[in-house]
Design a protein around this motif. Sequence first.
Motif, PDB file in Angstrom:
ATOM      1  N   VAL A   8       0.836  -1.204   0.000  1.00 38.07           N
ATOM      2  CA  VAL A   8       0.000   0.000   0.000  1.00 38.07           C
ATOM      3  C   VAL A   8       0.868   1.249   0.000  1.00 38.07           C
ATOM      4  N   LYS A   9       1.893   1.257   0.833  1.00 37.46           N
ATOM      5  CA  LYS A   9       2.798   2.408   0.884  1.00 37.46           C
ATOM      6  C   LYS A   9       3.415   2.675  -0.480  1.00 37.46           C
ATOM      7  N   CYS A  10       3.846   1.609  -1.135  1.00 42.85           N
ATOM      8  CA  CYS A  10       4.439   1.727  -2.464  1.00 42.85           C
ATOM      9  C   CYS A  10       3.425   2.292  -3.454  1.00 42.85           C
ATOM     10  N   ALA A  11       2.203   1.780  -3.393  1.00 43.09           N
ATOM     11  CA  ALA A  11       1.152   2.230  -4.314  1.00 43.09           C
ATOM     12  C   ALA A  11       0.797   3.692  -4.077  1.00 43.09           C
ATOM     13  N   LEU A  12       0.686   4.087  -2.819  1.00 49.27           N
ATOM     14  CA  LEU A  12       0.343   5.469  -2.499  1.00 49.27           C
ATOM     15  C   LEU A  12       1.434   6.430  -2.949  1.00 49.27           C
ATOM     16  N   GLU A  13       2.668   6.045  -2.719  1.00 54.24           N
ATOM     17  CA  GLU A  13       3.785   6.890  -3.143  1.00 54.24           C
ATOM     18  C   GLU A  13       3.871   6.949  -4.667  1.00 54.24           C
ATOM     19  N   GLY A  14       3.339   5.915  -5.320  1.00 51.98           N
ATOM     20  CA  GLY A  14       3.316   5.904  -6.775  1.00 51.98           C
ATOM     21  C   GLY A  14       2.174   6.705  -7.366  1.00 51.98           C
ATOM     22  N   GLY A  15       1.261   7.171  -6.513  1.00 51.75           N
ATOM     23  CA  GLY A  15       0.180   8.022  -7.005  1.00 51.75           C
ATOM     24  C   GLY A  15      -1.178   7.366  -7.097  1.00 51.75           C
ATOM     25  N   CYS A  16      -1.343   6.151  -6.555  1.00 50.44           N
ATOM     26  CA  CYS A  16      -2.642   5.472  -6.602  1.00 50.44           C
ATOM     27  C   CYS A  16      -3.705   6.275  -5.861  1.00 50.44           C
ATOM     28  N   LYS A  17      -4.909   6.342  -6.449  1.00 51.64           N
ATOM     29  CA  LYS A  17      -6.025   7.040  -5.821  1.00 51.64           C
ATOM     30  C   LYS A  17      -7.191   6.098  -5.501  1.00 51.64           C
ATOM     31  N   TRP A  18      -7.039   4.818  -5.806  1.00 53.32           N
ATOM     32  CA  TRP A  18      -8.070   3.827  -5.425  1.00 53.32           C
ATOM     33  C   TRP A  18      -7.371   2.492  -5.206  1.00 53.32           C
ATOM     34  N   ILE A  19      -7.399   2.014  -3.975  1.00 52.50           N
ATOM     35  CA  ILE A  19      -6.790   0.731  -3.634  1.00 52.50           C
ATOM     36  C   ILE A  19      -7.869  -0.239  -3.180  1.00 52.50           C
ATOM     37  N   ARG A  20      -7.802  -1.462  -3.698  1.00 47.46           N
ATOM     38  CA  ARG A  20      -8.667  -2.551  -3.252  1.00 47.46           C
ATOM     39  C   ARG A  20      -7.816  -3.569  -2.517  1.00 47.46           C
ATOM     40  N   LEU A  21      -8.219  -3.893  -1.294  1.00 53.70           N
ATOM     41  CA  LEU A  21      -7.462  -4.846  -0.474  1.00 53.70           C
ATOM     42  C   LEU A  21      -8.097  -6.226  -0.519  1.00 53.70           C
ATOM     43  N   ASP A  22      -7.280  -7.221  -0.765  1.00 52.27           N
ATOM     44  CA  ASP A  22      -7.695  -8.611  -0.619  1.00 52.27           C
ATOM     45  C   ASP A  22      -7.100  -9.101   0.699  1.00 52.27           C
ATOM     46  N   VAL A  23      -7.944  -9.248   1.717  1.00 52.00           N
ATOM     47  CA  VAL A  23      -7.464  -9.634   3.051  1.00 52.00           C
ATOM     48  C   VAL A  23      -7.747 -11.102   3.352  1.00 52.00           C
ATOM     49  N   SER A  24      -8.075 -11.880   2.331  1.00 48.59           N
ATOM     50  CA  SER A  24      -8.515 -13.265   2.531  1.00 48.59           C
ATOM     51  C   SER A  24      -7.436 -14.167   3.119  1.00 48.59           C
ATOM     52  N   LEU A  25      -6.169 -13.820   2.911  1.00 45.08           N
ATOM     53  CA  LEU A  25      -5.084 -14.673   3.401  1.00 45.08           C
ATOM     54  C   LEU A  25      -4.571 -14.245   4.774  1.00 45.08           C
ATOM     55  N   MET A  26      -5.134 -13.194   5.331  1.00 45.69           N
ATOM     56  CA  MET A  26      -4.655 -12.710   6.621  1.00 45.69           C
ATOM     57  C   MET A  26      -5.256 -13.487   7.777  1.00 45.69           C
ATOM     58  N   GLU A  27      -4.542 -13.538   8.879  1.00 48.41           N
ATOM     59  CA  GLU A  27      -5.089 -14.082  10.108  1.00 48.41           C
ATOM     60  C   GLU A  27      -6.202 -13.157  10.599  1.00 48.41           C
ATOM     61  N   SER A  28      -7.336 -13.715  10.969  1.00 48.77           N
ATOM     62  CA  SER A  28      -8.505 -12.905  11.304  1.00 48.77           C
ATOM     63  C   SER A  28      -8.242 -11.938  12.454  1.00 48.77           C
ATOM     64  N   ASP A  29      -7.391 -12.329  13.401  1.00 51.98           N
ATOM     65  CA  ASP A  29      -7.107 -11.469  14.554  1.00 51.98           C
ATOM     66  C   ASP A  29      -6.369 -10.197  14.152  1.00 51.98           C
ATOM     67  N   ASP A  30      -5.647 -10.258  13.032  1.00 51.96           N
ATOM     68  CA  ASP A  30      -4.839  -9.112  12.609  1.00 51.96           C
ATOM     69  C   ASP A  30      -5.552  -8.217  11.611  1.00 51.96           C
ATOM     70  N   THR A  31      -6.617  -8.705  11.001  1.00 49.16           N
ATOM     71  CA  THR A  31      -7.198  -8.030   9.845  1.00 49.16           C
ATOM     72  C   THR A  31      -7.729  -6.645  10.170  1.00 49.16           C
ATOM     73  N   GLU A  32      -8.546  -6.528  11.196  1.00 53.01           N
ATOM     74  CA  GLU A  32      -9.202  -5.252  11.472  1.00 53.01           C
ATOM     75  C   GLU A  32      -8.190  -4.138  11.733  1.00 53.01           C
ATOM     76  N   GLN A  33      -7.202  -4.400  12.589  1.00 50.78           N
ATOM     77  CA  GLN A  33      -6.221  -3.354  12.900  1.00 50.78           C
ATOM     78  C   GLN A  33      -5.391  -3.002  11.675  1.00 50.78           C
ATOM     79  N   CYS A  34      -5.035  -4.016  10.890  1.00 51.09           N
ATOM     80  CA  CYS A  34      -4.244  -3.770   9.678  1.00 51.09           C
ATOM     81  C   CYS A  34      -5.019  -2.874   8.714  1.00 51.09           C
TER      82      CYS A  34
END
Length: 199
Positions: free
Chosen positions: A18-44
């Motif tokens: 995300v940091k890389c994309a934002l610094e590159g000028g992205c104005k719309w990011i879609r996150l795929d959080v399906s592979l994350m541990e559920s306990d970490d997802t919300e804070q991330c």
Amino acid sequence: MLQYIIKSNNTFSLKDNVKCALEGGCKWIRLDVSLMESDDTEQCVKDILAMCKKHDCILTIEDDVEIAKQTQVDGVHLTKIASISPVEARKQLGEEPILGMTISEANEVPFLPRTAVDYIEVSDCNEIQEYTKIVAQMKQTGLEEPVVARLNDITAVNEVMAAGINGIALMNNLSHMAILNDLISQLENIVEQHLQELD
């Protein structure tokens, strides 16, 4: 419309991408959080949302309506494997959040919910003619939602946009900062040029 789809991988974390994309000028990011541990997802997601707000960037989540509600991101995109219908997702999200959904073929267009979604994404489409058919079918059935093409690279962007597509959703195959920055500039120019031609 230019979306950048980010998912975690073995090399870069979601936040790094995300940091890389934002610094590159992205104005719309879609996150795929399906592979994350559920306990970490919300804070991330909350951390990433804060990053996006600083860059005036839209943030949407793939498929997870509950996380979207808890974190108050800008919306949800429902892929083909989503466990919730667009109509039910709209009921849960309310009217304001962005809601998109994926289709693959023109014969799916007549079955699209008429008021639930804000845009349609075309994925797993191997022929330019299918994009043309989908756009034509949308017009024929009176649907005015923008149509976005999900691509894994940019080699077909010009052809896809010429078929009447309104935007591109690009997978995060490139993570090198300089390449990404140049890529976003190229894509924005291509998309804007084709949208002007449509007008």
